[in-house]
Design a protein around this motif. Structure first.
Motif, short mmCIF file in Angstrom:
data_model
loop_
_atom_site.label_atom_id
_atom_site.label_comp_id
_atom_site.label_asym_id
_atom_site.label_seq_id
_atom_site.Cartn_x
_atom_site.Cartn_y
_atom_site.Cartn_z
N HIS A 1 -14.64 25.22 35.19
CA HIS A 1 -13.20 24.29 34.41
C HIS A 1 -12.37 23.70 35.17
N PHE A 2 -11.72 22.69 34.76
CA PHE A 2 -9.72 22.07 34.88
C PHE A 2 -8.83 22.57 34.31
N HIS A 3 -8.16 23.61 34.91
CA HIS A 3 -6.62 24.09 33.73
C HIS A 3 -5.62 22.62 34.19
N GLY A 4 -5.30 22.53 33.43
CA GLY A 4 -4.07 21.62 33.52
C GLY A 4 -4.38 20.18 32.24
N THR A 5 -3.70 18.88 32.75
CA THR A 5 -3.99 17.69 31.69
C THR A 5 -4.54 17.02 33.48
N SER A 6 -5.49 16.09 33.23
CA SER A 6 -6.32 14.77 34.43
C SER A 6 -5.58 14.08 35.40
#
Lengths: 226, 383
Positions: free
Chosen positions: B241-246
């Motif tokens: 998963h990715f942290h922060g806003t895309s």
């Protein structure tokens, strides 16, 4: 055949002067030309061939008055009438013996190199014992073989006059005599006149006549034979 | 006269060494400008054709050349990052379609280009071996990369850490080679393609929670502060998963494709503000400017070549004159045998003509060979 009258030739101011008031050589005659170095033996051959031009007088060879021809005509005359055998043979190092024999045909557009010439060259080479040496370059030939190639080259155009300038000078006496005999026999077969410059008096008995240039009004220089 | 060329040929064949030196000198004089001219032309064609095929590039403000070269050929230092927000901005304008590029990291010494499937369609790339990108953590190799690294589909390739001495930095990603692209003769042969998200994992923006190391023994090794890497497997795929806003995720450039000249002009106009922190450029104009600089350098080179040619010509002239002197005796013999001065000149001219012909042929063959062998070099020249 060869008529010279009132000939005078001089090399600039160098002091050399060749004067021949009158000289006549018959068709088919074999003539030795002797004289000390610088007496004008080679010069005489060059004048007869039209390589050099006399300052005065007349040279007639066969039907041509060589002394009055233009440069181009003298060259044509030379191609048609003269065969040369040079002192150092002057074979072209990068041509084979066979090509050296054919050289006059390779460099003159007035001579047509066709099958008959090739055949004649083959016959000449055979008569000189060179049949198996035709593909060799001069550097791979003995002195005697080089000499024979030079004679073949002189005879390939069937000239009326053969001019040989100390052509046996670098050969031993026996080889020189046999070479001279070969040259004379080839010339005889054609009925050609031979003028042969030599220092070797042992060869003179093979000639019809000997001309000593000392008898003519020639002045030698210290620079050697011209 | 048939004898003229025969004599010339015989002379050249007999004096091979002499001729070889002459031919070599003339060959070099012809070859050098010829190969340089061809090389520059090929370089220009390659550079311009790729630039022409790329309508617009958007990137961080800075060197125009740097941005264009990096976005087109993935060469040189990566430009400052922009964010995915820029993609949204262009999409929102409805003036152009966009292809994001993120090319900051390397693997096996080659640049890893994160992009979307549109890029492969845009550049006409096709898979020759294996398959295209299937899942996160996969990569597809350019033809030259696969050849140089001797990798095949199913092999693994570890990304290079951004900073070797930053132990708190993200772990390298052990990528799976999904496929190999067909050779294109362009910069795409020399890079590794991955999904944009894969390159963000290399950046450390995204990660998985299970099986983040390559197995028990690697895990132990990582604790000893030795090589540690992340790896996407079927087991841990769902945990990534990715942290922060895309919209904050980084990009190095965006290829923008306006649908009309008007859209192009409008889009370019939107980046003209002095406060703008991004720039938009037409690659064809930037590369054209670059070519002009190269052409100026070439003019100097051409001048040098002209001087070299003149010097060689003078030397050849000198050699011919010396040769005439050396061959004076031979010429005299020919003259006495009735050869005209014109014919003697023709023989010499024929020798020179044969040497020139040999040199020209040799130079063309050498130049052609050089160009064939080194066609890929022109891509490497773009730094």
């Amino acid at each position: 055949m060869i008529e010279i009258s009132d000939l005078e030739f001089q090399y600039g101011d160098a002091g050399f002067r060749l004067c021949i008031p009158r000289l006549s050589i018959g068709q088919g005659e074999k003539v030795a030309i002797v004289g000390p170095s610088g007496s004008g033996k080679t010069t005489l051959l060059m004048l007869l061939a039209g390589v050099q031009v006399a300052s005065r007088g007349t040279i007639r060879v066969a039907d041509s008055i060589v002394s009055s021809l233009s440069d181009a005509d003298r060259r044509r005359f030379r191609i048609a009438n003269i065969g040369f055998v040079f002192q150092e043979f002057e074979l072209i190092e990068y041509l084979s013996a066979g090509e050296n024999i054919l050289l006059p045909y390779l460099i003159n557009r007035y001579l047509k190199l066709d099958a008959s010439v090739h055949e004649f060259a083959g016959d000449l080479a055979k008569s000189m014992g060179l049949s198996d040496k035709l593909a060799r370059f001069p550097g791979r030939l003995s002195q005697g073989e080089r000499q024979r190639v030079a004679i073949c080259r002189a005879m390939i155009t069937s000239p009326d006059v053969v001019l040989a300038d100390e052509a046996t000078g670098s050969l031993d006496p026996n080889t020189a005599k046999s070479m001279l005999d070969l040259l004379i026999s080839r010339a005889d077969a054609r009925g050609a006149t031979v003028l042969f410059v030599t220092h070797d008096h042992s060869l003179l008995d093979r000639f019809d006549r000997t001309i000593d240039l000392v008898d003519y009004h020639a002045t030698a220089t210290a620079a050697g034979d011209r | 006269m048939p004898g003229t060329f025969l004599l010339a040929r015989r002379y050249i064949a007999y004096y091979r060494g002499r001729t070889a030196i002459l031919v070599a000198a003339i060959t070099l004089t012809i070859y050098l400008p010829l190969v340089t001219h061809w090389a520059i032309r090929q370089f220009q064609e390659q550079a311009m054709s790729r630039a022409r095929a790329t309508p617009l590039i958007v990137g961080a403000k800075g060197s125009r050349f740097g941005l264009a070269i990096h976005a087109l050929h993935f060469r040189g230092d990566p430009p400052e990052s922009i964010t995915m927000a820029e993609i949204d901005r262009i999409r929102a304008s409805k003036l152009a379609t966009v292809i994001p590029l993120f090319a900051r990291f390397r693997a096996g010494g080659y640049v890893v280009v994160g992009t979307t499937p549109e890029y492969y369609v845009f550049r006409g790339l096709a898979v020759s071996e294996g398959e295209s990108l299937g899942r996160l953590g996969d990569c597809v190799l350019g033809a030259s990369v696969a050849q140089q690294l001797e990798l095949h589909p199913g092999d693994r390739l570890l990304s290079e850490p951004d900073n070797l001495f930053d132990l708190s930095g993200p772990s390298p990603l052990n990528m799976r080679v999904a496929g190999i692209l067909e050779p294109t003769g362009t910069a795409d042969d020399d890079v590794i393609f991955a999904d944009l998200k894969t390159t963000w994992i290399i950046q450390g923006i995204g990660h998985g929670h299970e099986g983040a190391s390559g197995g028990d023994h690697q895990h132990k090794a990582s604790r000893a502060n030795l090589a540690q890497y992340a790896e996407v497997t079927d087991d841990n795929l769902q945990t990534f998963h990715f942290h922060g806003t895309s919209e904050e995720f980084p990009l190095t450039a965006i290829i923008a494709r306006p649908d009309s000249e008007k859209s192009e002009a409008l889009l370019m106009g939107r980046y003209l503000s002095p406060d703008e922190t991004k720039q938009i450029l037409k690659p064809v104009e930037v590369v054209d400017e670059l070519m002009e600089i190269i052409l100026q350098a070439r003019q100097l080179f051409d001048l040098g070549m002209i001087l070299l040619a003149a010097a060689t010509l003078l030397l050849v002239g000198l050699v011919m004159l010396l040769s005439l002197r050396l061959r004076q005796r031979e010429m005299n013999t020919m003259f006495r045998l009735g050869c005209s001065r014109t014919t003697i000149f023709r023989i010499q001219a024929a020798e020179l003509a044969i040497a020139l012909l040999l040199s020209s042929l040799l130079a063309v063959v050498l130049a052609w060979g050089s160009m064939s062998v080194s066609a890929s070099l022109f891509r490497l020249w773009i730094v």
